[in-house]
Scaffold this active site. Sequence first.
Site, PDB file in Angstrom:
ATOM      1  N   CYS A 177      -0.441   4.668  -0.682  1.00 14.34           N
ATOM      2  CA  CYS A 177       0.904   5.231  -0.522  1.00 14.34           C
ATOM      3  C   CYS A 177       0.892   6.771  -0.503  1.00 14.34           C
ATOM      4  CB  CYS A 177       1.763   4.721  -1.672  1.00 14.34           C
ATOM      5  SG  CYS A 177       3.331   5.590  -1.859  1.00 14.34           S
TER       6      CYS A 177
ATOM      7  N   TYR B 133       7.282   7.109   9.347  1.00  8.14           N
ATOM      8  CA  TYR B 133       7.871   5.813   8.962  1.00  8.14           C
ATOM      9  C   TYR B 133       9.047   5.475   9.865  1.00  8.14           C
ATOM     10  CZ  TYR B 133       5.040   5.229   4.771  1.00  8.14           C
ATOM     11  OH  TYR B 133       3.988   5.035   3.910  1.00  8.14           O
TER      12      TYR B 133
END
Length: 370
Positions: free
Chosen positions: A46, A224
């Site tokens: 992440c 994203y």
Amino acid sequence: MSKQWATSKNGAFQRQVSSFRETISKQHPIYKPAKGRYWLYVSLACPWAHRTLITRDLKGLSSVIGCSVVHWHLDEKGWRFLDMEKLVEDKESFLEHWHDAAGGIETAREDASRSFAAIKNDSQRFMVDASNEPHYGYKRISDLYYKSEPQYSARFTVPILWDLETQTIVNNESSEIIRILNSSAFDEFVDDKHKKVDLVPEHLEAQIDDFNSWVYNNINNGVYKAGFAEKADVYESEVANVFEHLDKVEKILGDKYAALEDKYGKDDRQKALSEFFTVGEQLTEADIRLYTTIIRFDPVYVQHFKCNFTSIRAGYPFIHLWVRNLYWNYDAFRHTTDFDHIKLHYTRSHTRINPLGITPLGPKPDIRHL
Ligand SMILES: N[C@@H](CCC(=O)N[C@@H](CS)C(=O)NCC(=O)O)C(=O)O
């Protein structure tokens, strides 16, 4: 299958707002600085959690704030830890992989040649695929959210900064966690060298905030928005926006490098590199926050999020030089970057994007030498 991410009616990705927003300071009525009291829960895949690991390392806090790493595979119930009971049942595999635990999460695995073919989603390799949850024996990140707030109903995200004393989440917003770690709160527990490290020096703060803000919207979160878009037109405008802003970073870094060459001469690359940063002439939070996206760009975002106008290595010589400088010359960046977790997580967790879960092997190498 439950939804893997939230989108609006027009197919645009929407990131949820973090809900635990406390800080740690001597003045705080509950959360006072202390050695061993706080714990970080992260994923090595992440980019948001990665910020906290780099900052923790640069500030010399690795022995002050402990850390657990979740498995790289994110399923419909969220992130999970390794199941110690299962591991000990399978003694042979436990012993076989025990040696990997010796260096723990601070060990860099410089050999990126392992074949992904051998890695299964259910693998149980201690300190390779994940670590356990050592305080409560929890199996999931969600257990920590419920322990902290039994009615919790949002997503179970990492990173989490956890208080072992009150058994609650202090903060789950990475941009705030890194400010807490950078503050002087933990100064008494680190040596003089680390006490001097300031990743948001006052004279650069406004510039850092400004840089962070457009980098977040257009690059960190931009990839994203491109990758999770559910309509072609949304994807097309988001991907163009990502590259427009990479162009902007490239220009900033190109101008900086030219000025450094003027200052030190073209032959002293080491000198130039020692001041080659995005804001000012020192390493700051702005570099950390941009790095965690750029280091994932060629291995994952180019193909998995379809950000493929070009790659960093092929199209952005100055960003490429900057990212390699951080990776190869700073342990805090290299030791916290795990290309296996990064590639495996995205390509095998987002089954809507990659239903067969085949992980592309390239680019080779994961990162080029300086
Ligand atoms: N605002 C948060 C975002 C963190 C975040 O989105 N983390 C992702 C991983 S990259 C996560 O844990 N997702 C799990 C899920 O949505 O189920 C931060 O920066 O700390």
